[in-house]
Design a protein around this motif. Structure first.
Motif, short mmCIF file in Angstrom:
data_model
loop_
_atom_site.label_atom_id
_atom_site.label_comp_id
_atom_site.label_asym_id
_atom_site.label_seq_id
_atom_site.Cartn_x
_atom_site.Cartn_y
_atom_site.Cartn_z
N ILE A 14 11.19 -0.33 4.07
CA ILE A 14 10.05 0.51 3.71
C ILE A 14 10.43 1.29 2.46
N THR A 15 9.57 1.21 1.42
CA THR A 15 9.97 1.68 0.09
C THR A 15 8.87 2.46 -0.62
N PRO A 16 8.66 3.72 -0.26
CA PRO A 16 7.82 4.56 -1.12
C PRO A 16 8.56 4.78 -2.44
N ARG A 17 7.93 4.47 -3.54
CA ARG A 17 8.67 4.48 -4.81
C ARG A 17 9.34 5.83 -5.05
N PHE A 18 8.55 6.86 -5.13
CA PHE A 18 9.03 8.24 -5.11
C PHE A 18 7.81 9.13 -4.94
N ILE A 19 8.03 10.42 -4.74
CA ILE A 19 6.94 11.32 -4.38
C ILE A 19 5.76 11.26 -5.36
N PRO A 20 6.00 11.24 -6.69
CA PRO A 20 4.85 11.24 -7.60
C PRO A 20 3.92 10.03 -7.47
N THR A 21 4.35 8.94 -6.81
CA THR A 21 3.48 7.77 -6.69
C THR A 21 2.93 7.58 -5.28
N CYS A 22 3.15 8.56 -4.40
CA CYS A 22 2.74 8.40 -3.01
C CYS A 22 2.01 9.65 -2.51
N SER A 23 0.82 9.44 -1.94
CA SER A 23 0.07 10.54 -1.34
C SER A 23 0.76 10.97 -0.05
N ASP A 24 0.45 12.17 0.38
CA ASP A 24 1.01 12.65 1.65
C ASP A 24 0.59 11.74 2.80
N LYS A 25 -0.63 11.24 2.75
CA LYS A 25 -1.12 10.35 3.80
C LYS A 25 -0.29 9.07 3.86
N LEU A 26 0.03 8.51 2.70
CA LEU A 26 0.84 7.29 2.66
C LEU A 26 2.25 7.58 3.18
N LEU A 27 2.84 8.67 2.74
CA LEU A 27 4.20 8.99 3.16
C LEU A 27 4.30 9.17 4.67
N SER A 28 3.38 9.91 5.25
CA SER A 28 3.43 10.13 6.70
C SER A 28 3.19 8.82 7.44
N GLY A 29 2.32 7.96 6.91
CA GLY A 29 2.09 6.66 7.53
C GLY A 29 3.32 5.78 7.47
N LEU A 30 4.03 5.82 6.35
CA LEU A 30 5.26 5.03 6.23
C LEU A 30 6.35 5.57 7.16
N GLY A 31 6.39 6.89 7.33
CA GLY A 31 7.35 7.46 8.26
C GLY A 31 7.11 6.99 9.69
N ALA A 32 5.84 6.94 10.07
CA ALA A 32 5.49 6.46 11.41
C ALA A 32 5.82 4.98 11.56
N LEU A 33 5.57 4.20 10.51
CA LEU A 33 5.87 2.77 10.55
C LEU A 33 7.37 2.53 10.64
N ALA A 34 8.15 3.32 9.90
CA ALA A 34 9.60 3.18 9.94
C ALA A 34 10.14 3.45 11.34
#
Length: 464
Positions: free
Chosen positions: A206-226
């Motif tokens: 799972i690879t959110p590029r970095f904070i400036p390219t990811c919304s909070d909604k995407l980040l929390s969703g990726l955390g749940a998926l991980a």
């Protein structure tokens, strides 16, 4: 497989062990099942009972664990060694996003680039890599397939980014990005499902590029998926002054706060760079179990700070090395080792010059590292960060190793850039690998010294 020769490894930080004339046995699953001095009676019994002959390592050589690269942008290999004159955020627009988009649009080019990348990795002794890929799943599956075929252990990250300064290179929404990440995990596992477990060298990340390219909604969703799928997570954190400032201004928090709240700072996380993490943040990294991919070369180009390596190690943070192609121009982890030592020595010089007195100098903890510690980071440190058993020669560990040829004991000549000036007629019987010889290889060695490499017990290259 049975091998006899000298073994060199770093079981712990700063500890270098030279195991002379040892027998090492690798089982059919690619794990070490026996290791001991070859002259022992028990070793003789193991050899006698084996169904295959013993292979002696070339004289004047030794085994060392293969290298782990904790941070490499596979598509950026397309323009390796160019475009390093811009600040980070401008560089991303001008070079990185463009190259990634080009490969996503051209599968044939992606395959050519990744096949050549595999060759270069093997030439450099890199057996395990944590890859940043591209947005498009199919391109990342090409990367996974190529690395599996080449015998390189690959953790492959499909980029997740629902924000971008390049309108043509972005996912439509957080929902679309999460759906694509989930499908990629399934497709990546499916690609090797037909193989025995020990032969499966690729894993999705799972690879959110970095904070400036990811919304909070995407980040929390990726955390749940991980958490749901128990997969590795990677990103960039606290990388440069402009990135840190942007996050603070736009999100009113620091990178580490956002990743932690999203569930993306876990024992399976590797964060690249981390140059702007202060001491309390390093403590949080240690408590979370997350690791740092230290990339000294690209940090020198794109960060206004040096990573606090000694402080991180002192606190027990897991750390390995990364090349950060193409933010760094060298794919060779040997150069990352050397650069890590150089940067740490510069930091130590700055500390000494800024200190108030000689007494303070003596009492304070030096922030430099030595070559042995860097070898640990390149081998066991990187493997530990990835949750791998390799990077060390011990029973049960994966046999991920490279054979380093130092000297032709018949002629007395060193291999590659290595030169020796002792009495050649006497060396055949008297010459041994020692710390001085290993340091010489660490300082001057290159691909000419690499005689062979194995990943999970499979030989992936051998020099004639």
């Amino acid at each position: 497989m049975l091998l006899v020769g000298d073994l060199v490894h770093c079981p712990s930080l700063g500890e270098l062990q030279i195991l002379r004339h040892h027998l090492i046995v690798v089982d059919p699953q690619g794990r070490i099942s026996y290791i001991a001095p070859a002259q022992l009676l028990e070793s003789a019994k193991v050899i006698e009972a084996a169904s295959e002959p013993v292979t002696p390592l070339p004289r004047g050589s030794f085994l060392v664990p293969s290298f782990c690269d904790l941070h490499l942008h596979a598509p950026q290999f397309l323009y390796q060694g160019t475009g390093l004159h811009l600040p980070l955020m401008e560089w991303l627009d001008a070079y990185a996003y463009k190259a990634e988009e080009i490969l996503d649009a051209d599968p044939a080019l992606a395959e050519r680039v990744y096949k050549r990348l595999a060759v270069r990795l093997i030439e450099s002794g890199t057996g395990s890599v944590l890859f940043f890929g591209t947005i498009k799943s199919e391109t990342n599956l090409i990367l996974a397939r190529v690395m599996q075929a080449a015998g390189v252990r690959a953790f492959v990250g499909k980029l997740s980014m629902d924000i971008s300064s390049r309108p043509t290179y972005v996912e439509k929404s957080a929902e679309d990005s999460l759906s694509a990440a989930r499908r990629f995990i399934d497709d990546c596992y499916s690609q090797v499902a037909h193989l025995p477990a020990h032969e499966r060298l690729i894993q999705p990340v799972i690879t959110p590029r970095f904070i400036p390219t990811c919304s909070d909604k995407l980040l929390s969703g990726l955390g749940a998926l991980a958490a749901e799928r128990s997969v590795t997570v990677q990103s960039h954190m606290a990388e440069s002054h402009d990135e840190v400032g942007w996050v603070k201004q736009e999100r009113k928090q620091d990178d580490i706060d956002i990743f932690e709240e999203a569930g993306l700072l876990t024992t399976r996380t590797v964060q690249a760079h981390c140059t702007f993490l202060d001491s309390p943040s390093l403590e949080r990294m240690q408590k979370s179990g997350a690791a740092v991919a230290h990339c000294p070369l690209s940090n020198s180009y794109f960060s206004q700070e040096s990573f606090r390596l000694r402080e991180a190690l002192q606190r027990g943070v897991k750390v390995g090395l990364g090349t950060d192609i193409a933010g760094g121009y060298s794919i060779d982890i040997m150069n990352s080792m050397r650069q890590a030592v150089i940067v740490s020595r510069m930091r130590e010089g700055t500390r000494l010059l800024a200190s108030g007195s000689a007494e303070e100098d003596q009492e304070a903890m030096p922030v430099s590292i030595d070559w042995k510690e860097s070898l640990y980071l390149a081998t066991r440190g990187g493997a530990h960060a990835l949750g791998l058993s390799g990077g060390v020669f011990s029973i049960g560990a994966s046999f991920d190793a490279q054979c380093i040829h130092i000297r032709d004991l018949t002629t007395g000549q060193g291999i590659g850039a290595l030169d020796f000036f002792d009495d050649a007629p006497q060396i055949a019987d008297e010459w041994d690998i020692d710390e001085e010889v290993i340091e010489k290889w660490w300082s001057l060695g290159d691909g000419r010294n690499r005689y062979a490499m194995w990943v999970q017990g499979r030989e992936v290259t051998r020099r004639d």
